[in-house]
Design an enzyme around this catalytic site. Structure first.
Site, mmCIF file in Angstrom:
data_model
loop_
_atom_site.group_PDB
_atom_site.id
_atom_site.type_symbol
_atom_site.label_atom_id
_atom_site.label_comp_id
_atom_site.label_asym_id
_atom_site.label_seq_id
_atom_site.Cartn_x
_atom_site.Cartn_y
_atom_site.Cartn_z
ATOM 1 C CB SER A 110 24.106 -44.518 36.090
ATOM 2 O OG SER A 110 25.705 -44.724 35.931
ATOM 3 C CG ASP A 153 12.268 -31.943 26.358
ATOM 4 O OD1 ASP A 153 12.526 -32.616 27.577
ATOM 5 O OD2 ASP A 153 12.955 -30.905 26.029
ATOM 6 C CB ILE A 177 20.674 -48.174 26.926
ATOM 7 C CG1 ILE A 177 21.972 -48.361 26.981
ATOM 8 C CG2 ILE A 177 19.780 -48.732 27.785
ATOM 9 C CD1 ILE A 177 22.548 -47.724 28.302
ATOM 10 C CG ASN A 195 16.631 -45.306 28.586
ATOM 11 O OD1 ASN A 195 17.665 -45.851 29.219
ATOM 12 N ND2 ASN A 195 16.830 -44.987 27.436
ATOM 13 C CE LYS A 203 21.404 -41.525 34.615
ATOM 14 N NZ LYS A 203 20.518 -41.756 33.699
ATOM 15 C CE1 TYR A 244 24.496 -39.751 33.262
ATOM 16 C CE2 TYR A 244 25.778 -40.854 34.750
ATOM 17 C CZ TYR A 244 24.794 -40.830 33.703
ATOM 18 O OH TYR A 244 24.460 -42.110 32.817
HETATM 19 N N1 LIG Z 1 26.188 -45.572 27.951
HETATM 20 C C1 LIG Z 1 26.408 -45.601 29.137
HETATM 21 O O1 LIG Z 1 27.632 -45.840 29.563
HETATM 22 C C2 LIG Z 1 25.301 -45.689 30.362
HETATM 23 C C3 LIG Z 1 25.634 -46.253 31.392
HETATM 24 C C4 LIG Z 1 24.731 -46.194 32.677
HETATM 25 C C5 LIG Z 1 23.635 -45.418 32.319
HETATM 26 N N2 LIG Z 1 23.082 -45.062 31.071
HETATM 27 C C6 LIG Z 1 21.960 -44.184 30.984
HETATM 28 O O2 LIG Z 1 21.373 -44.781 30.194
HETATM 29 C C7 LIG Z 1 20.354 -44.100 29.495
HETATM 30 C C8 LIG Z 1 20.458 -44.062 27.922
HETATM 31 O O3 LIG Z 1 21.886 -43.926 27.542
HETATM 32 P P1 LIG Z 1 22.353 -44.089 26.172
HETATM 33 O O4 LIG Z 1 23.985 -44.687 26.447
HETATM 34 O O5 LIG Z 1 21.626 -44.980 25.344
HETATM 35 O O6 LIG Z 1 22.379 -42.481 25.660
HETATM 36 P P2 LIG Z 1 22.268 -42.200 24.254
HETATM 37 O O7 LIG Z 1 22.720 -40.703 24.136
HETATM 38 O O8 LIG Z 1 22.734 -43.012 22.995
HETATM 39 O O9 LIG Z 1 20.665 -42.143 23.891
HETATM 40 C C9 LIG Z 1 19.738 -41.157 24.996
HETATM 41 C C10 LIG Z 1 18.535 -40.808 24.026
HETATM 42 O O10 LIG Z 1 17.609 -40.017 25.007
HETATM 43 C C11 LIG Z 1 17.199 -39.062 24.171
HETATM 44 N N3 LIG Z 1 16.960 -37.907 24.850
HETATM 45 C C12 LIG Z 1 17.828 -36.913 25.405
HETATM 46 N N4 LIG Z 1 17.225 -35.987 26.119
HETATM 47 C C13 LIG Z 1 15.918 -36.216 26.108
HETATM 48 C C14 LIG Z 1 14.883 -35.461 26.524
HETATM 49 N N5 LIG Z 1 14.997 -34.336 27.092
HETATM 50 N N6 LIG Z 1 13.599 -35.921 26.241
HETATM 51 C C15 LIG Z 1 13.314 -37.125 25.498
HETATM 52 N N7 LIG Z 1 14.319 -37.776 24.976
HETATM 53 C C16 LIG Z 1 15.782 -37.490 25.155
HETATM 54 C C17 LIG Z 1 18.250 -38.847 23.134
HETATM 55 O O11 LIG Z 1 17.486 -38.208 21.976
HETATM 56 C C18 LIG Z 1 18.754 -40.287 22.636
HETATM 57 O O12 LIG Z 1 17.877 -40.876 21.596
HETATM 58 C C19 LIG Z 1 20.729 -42.660 30.098
HETATM 59 O O13 LIG Z 1 19.672 -42.339 31.083
HETATM 60 C C20 LIG Z 1 22.097 -42.749 30.601
HETATM 61 O O14 LIG Z 1 22.396 -41.781 31.515
HETATM 62 C C21 LIG Z 1 24.215 -44.929 30.287
HETATM 63 O O1 LIG Z 2 28.110 -44.808 33.859
HETATM 64 C C1 LIG Z 2 27.264 -44.102 33.213
HETATM 65 O O2 LIG Z 2 26.088 -43.977 33.694
HETATM 66 C C2 LIG Z 2 27.502 -43.571 32.209
HETATM 67 O O3 LIG Z 2 26.788 -43.061 31.456
HETATM 68 C C3 LIG Z 2 28.820 -43.439 31.790
HETATM 69 C C4 LIG Z 2 28.889 -42.036 31.416
HETATM 70 O O4 LIG Z 2 28.977 -42.006 29.844
HETATM 71 C C5 LIG Z 2 30.442 -41.407 31.835
HETATM 72 O O5 LIG Z 2 30.527 -41.763 33.079
HETATM 73 C C6 LIG Z 2 30.246 -39.963 31.118
HETATM 74 O O6 LIG Z 2 31.392 -39.341 31.536
#
Ligand SMILES: NC(=O)c1ccc[n+]([C@@H]2O[C@H](COP(=O)([O-])OP(=O)(O)OC[C@H]3O[C@@H](n4cnc5c(N)ncnc54)[C@H](O)[C@@H]3O)[C@@H](O)[C@H]2O)c1
Ligand SMILES: O=C(O)C(=O)C[C@H](O)[C@H](O)CO
Length: 259
Positions: free
Chosen positions: A149, A69, A24, A96, A168, A164
């Site tokens: 989320s 980090d 994302i 993010n 959120k 989680y």
């Molecule tokens: N994929 C989904 O379904 C979804 C849905 C809702 C919300 N989200 C949220 O969106 C955001 C991005 O998710 P994504 O699906 O792109 O995940 P992803 O795992 O593809 O990317 C996450 C990125 O964050 C980096 N990261 C992890 N820990 C870190 C830290 N301590 N410091 C700096 N960087 C760090 C990772 O290296 C990675 O590049 C997250 O907050 C996730 O919770 C994801």
């Molecule tokens: O809904 C979200 O925020 C997600 O990131 C979906 C998660 O990947 C999922 O619920 C992980 O178990």
């Protein structure tokens, strides 16, 4: 008079995206660049962050890859200092970075609980705080966008993920708190609440991948979202067209939470 698309452009604006190396974050970084901004990619994974920064540079953006980090205050301060030194200012922060650990509450270890809270909630606080402090110093306002989320609104099933979901929900209330505190400084703070989005976090997880069919059956659109389907809301929130929008949470989930 400027048309709406012109008002949404981000020319001259400077941004950072945490967790920007992939998924994302990467897709939103690309959108900010396409709209005219320069974007720093902030991530723990420096190799991936560099690759993404190279892709942004190929699109004509000013960019940099920073290994940070988000849970470590000193690293966040160093990140902010480097961005100001190289970009001269900060207008847009996309906080993010996040992880998910699936463990039943009865079995979850303290370390698992804390890791999720540290990255998803404290990490968003530290990076938004660093951005807000810089924007206050500049005196020219800015836009902070946090990733919450749909899990802040509903309890996802069947996978157990209480830390989680709680982290959120915290992001939403943190967003509203900062929006109120910084309103007079013209720093707008909003968050997005995506539904299931196809990224490494979901598609490449051996435990989650088998659940996708079940998730799709629970979703009115019968599919997951794609990360690029979050680009338009991010550009809207980042730019001046969203002047009156602050303290809001945008659920982009294909109506998953409606039923
Ligand atoms: N994929 C989904 O379904 C979804 C849905 C809702 C919300 N989200 C949220 O969106 C955001 C991005 O998710 P994504 O699906 O792109 O995940 P992803 O795992 O593809 O990317 C996450 C990125 O964050 C980096 N990261 C992890 N820990 C870190 C830290 N301590 N410091 C700096 N960087 C760090 C990772 O290296 C990675 O590049 C997250 O907050 C996730 O919770 C994801
Ligand atoms: O809904 C979200 O925020 C997600 O990131 C979906 C998660 O990947 C999922 O619920 C992980 O178990």
């Amino acid at each position: 008079m400027m048309g709406i698309l012109e008002k949404m452009r981000l020319d001259g604006k400077k941004a950072f995206v945490t967790g920007g190396a992939r998924g994302i974050g990467k897709n939103i970084a690309i959108a900010l660049v396409e709209a005219g901004a320069d974007v720093a990619i902030v991530d723990v994974d420096l190799d991936e962050a560099r690759k993404t920064a190279e892709e942004l540079a190929a699109l004509g953006a000013g960019t940099m890859a920073l290994q940070t980090d988000v849970t470590v205050p000193e690293q966040v301060d160093a990140m902010m200092a480097e961005i100001v030194q190289r970009f001269g200012k900060l207008d847009i922060a996309f906080c993010n970075a996040g992880i998910c650990i699936n463990a039943p509450a009865s079995e979850m270890t303290y370390e698992q609980w804390k890791r999720v809270m540290d990255i998803n909630l404290t990490g968003v606080f530290l990076t938004a705080q660093a951005a807000g402090r810089q924007m206050i110093r500049q005196g020219s306002g800015g836009s902070i966008i946090n990733t919450a989320s749909m899990s802040a609104h509903v309890v996802n099933t069947p996978q157990p993920q209480c830390s989680y979901n709680a982290s959120k929900a915290g992001v939403i209330q943190l967003t509203k708190s900062l929006a109120v505190e910084w309103a007079q400084q013209h720093i707008r703070v909003n968050c997005i609440s995506p539904g299931y989005i196809g990224t490494e976090l979901t598609l490449n997880s051996p435990t989650l991948k088998p659940l996708i069919e079940q998730w799709n059956a629970m979703s009115p659109l019968r599919r997951m979202g794609r990360p690029e389907e979050l680009q338009a809301i991010a550009v809207y929130l980042a730019g001046d067209a969203s002047h009156f929008t602050t303290g809001s949470d945008f659920v982009i989930d294909g109506a998953y939470t409606c039923i």
